[in-house]
Write a protein that holds these residues in place. Sequence first.
Motif, PDB file in Angstrom:
ATOM      1  N   THR A 109      -1.435  15.171  12.432  1.00 13.90           N
ATOM      2  CA  THR A 109      -0.122  14.654  12.805  1.00 13.90           C
ATOM      3  C   THR A 109       0.649  15.640  13.668  1.00 13.90           C
ATOM      4  O   THR A 109       1.266  15.253  14.673  1.00 13.90           O
ATOM      5  N   VAL A 110       0.631  16.891  13.300  1.00 16.66           N
ATOM      6  CA  VAL A 110       1.368  17.890  14.080  1.00 16.66           C
ATOM      7  C   VAL A 110       0.781  18.003  15.495  1.00 16.66           C
ATOM      8  O   VAL A 110       1.515  18.123  16.480  1.00 16.66           O
ATOM      9  N   GLU A 113       5.047  16.245   3.639  1.00 18.28           N
ATOM     10  CA  GLU A 113       6.431  16.665   3.828  1.00 18.28           C
ATOM     11  C   GLU A 113       6.559  18.175   3.700  1.00 18.28           C
ATOM     12  O   GLU A 113       7.283  18.828   4.480  1.00 18.28           O
ATOM     13  N   ARG A 114       5.876  18.761   2.739  1.00 18.74           N
ATOM     14  CA  ARG A 114       5.936  20.206   2.567  1.00 18.74           C
ATOM     15  C   ARG A 114       5.241  20.926   3.719  1.00 18.74           C
ATOM     16  O   ARG A 114       5.725  21.963   4.200  1.00 18.74           O
ATOM     17  N   ALA A 115       4.110  20.386   4.155  1.00 19.89           N
ATOM     18  CA  ALA A 115       3.392  21.018   5.263  1.00 19.89           C
ATOM     19  C   ALA A 115       4.231  21.009   6.539  1.00 19.89           C
ATOM     20  O   ALA A 115       4.275  22.000   7.279  1.00 19.89           O
ATOM     21  N   VAL A 175       0.338  27.364   4.396  1.00 20.43           N
ATOM     22  CA  VAL A 175       1.347  27.385   5.452  1.00 20.43           C
ATOM     23  C   VAL A 175       0.789  26.618   6.640  1.00 20.43           C
ATOM     24  O   VAL A 175      -0.360  26.849   7.042  1.00 20.43           O
ATOM     25  N   PHE A 176       1.591  25.704   7.196  1.00 18.07           N
ATOM     26  CA  PHE A 176       1.190  24.945   8.379  1.00 18.07           C
ATOM     27  C   PHE A 176       2.155  25.263   9.520  1.00 18.07           C
ATOM     28  O   PHE A 176       3.340  24.945   9.443  1.00 18.07           O
ATOM     29  N   ARG A 177       1.636  25.868  10.573  1.00 18.67           N
ATOM     30  CA  ARG A 177       2.406  26.161  11.764  1.00 18.67           C
ATOM     31  C   ARG A 177       1.634  25.640  12.964  1.00 18.67           C
ATOM     32  O   ARG A 177       0.398  25.705  12.970  1.00 18.67           O
ATOM     33  N   PRO A 178       2.306  25.156  13.987  1.00 20.42           N
ATOM     34  CA  PRO A 178       3.752  25.065  14.131  1.00 20.42           C
ATOM     35  C   PRO A 178       4.307  23.868  13.370  1.00 20.42           C
ATOM     36  O   PRO A 178       3.547  23.019  12.887  1.00 20.42           O
TER      37      PRO A 178
END
Length: 282
Positions: A81-82, A131-133, A152-155
């Motif tokens: 999704t990101v 939602e948390r990611a 942790v999911f970035r960006p």
Amino acid sequence: MRFGFVGSFGSVAQTVALAQEAEAHGWDGFFTWDGISVGELDTWDPWTLLGALAVSTERIRLGAMIFPLARRRPWKVARETVTVDHLSGGRLVLPVGLGAVDDGGFAGVSGETTSARGRAERLDDALAILERAWSGERFSYAGTHHTVTDLVFRPQPVQRPRIPVWAVGAWPSERSMGRAARWDGVIPQGRTGPVTPDDVRALVAWTDERRRALAAAEPERFLGDFDVVVEGVLPEGPDAAAAHARAYADAGATWWVESRWDAQRDTPETLLDRVRQGPPRL
């Protein structure tokens, strides 16, 4: 009211071209679909296709009708999704539901949950993890079926506070509608047939009341708009199509998504003809 179109039939190249035509002819959204093995129907991976659509269009909303998150790993969906959200410049929407168990991705393989309860539990776990990611912060989560630790999911997504989630709501099921009310939109489904304008009017009133009550505890979560997304097939002819859509808009629907699945009638060529006619003018 905004108008979307589902690319139900066609090759990858035809689907990309259909999305481009939809954008050129005034549609507001274009949607693929998420299936694994649906009879003999030509089926494409939605995330690969959405990546192609993201870089070949500029304006329209993109998504799939719908993503059955119960058979997807939510941490992988977070990355997908990101990526598409960034490729599209913040145009992704995530329609979600329990999914159809006659898809071979549920019924034709071992280990997948096919009960409605099990799929609903996995959907809720997946949404909580997403939602948390999307927050970009380190998190852990222990749900009914999924546990994740120190991720942790970035960006972060382009869209804030999150990528919009539209959840299928079986009207008038309080549990199903209650899930949708916590997110950014509902795709209503009737228990005995298509939802009517009267159904939409009633579910809008119910959802507004539920969201006001939820906002008392979490005001920051319920600040944005809430979409009511109706799927169906508009009547032929611009006047009849406009009158049909207007009845739903007047009842509170914010989207009409043209969703054509009649294999005897609908082909890539007829879908292209319909897209080129443009959405109704209300």
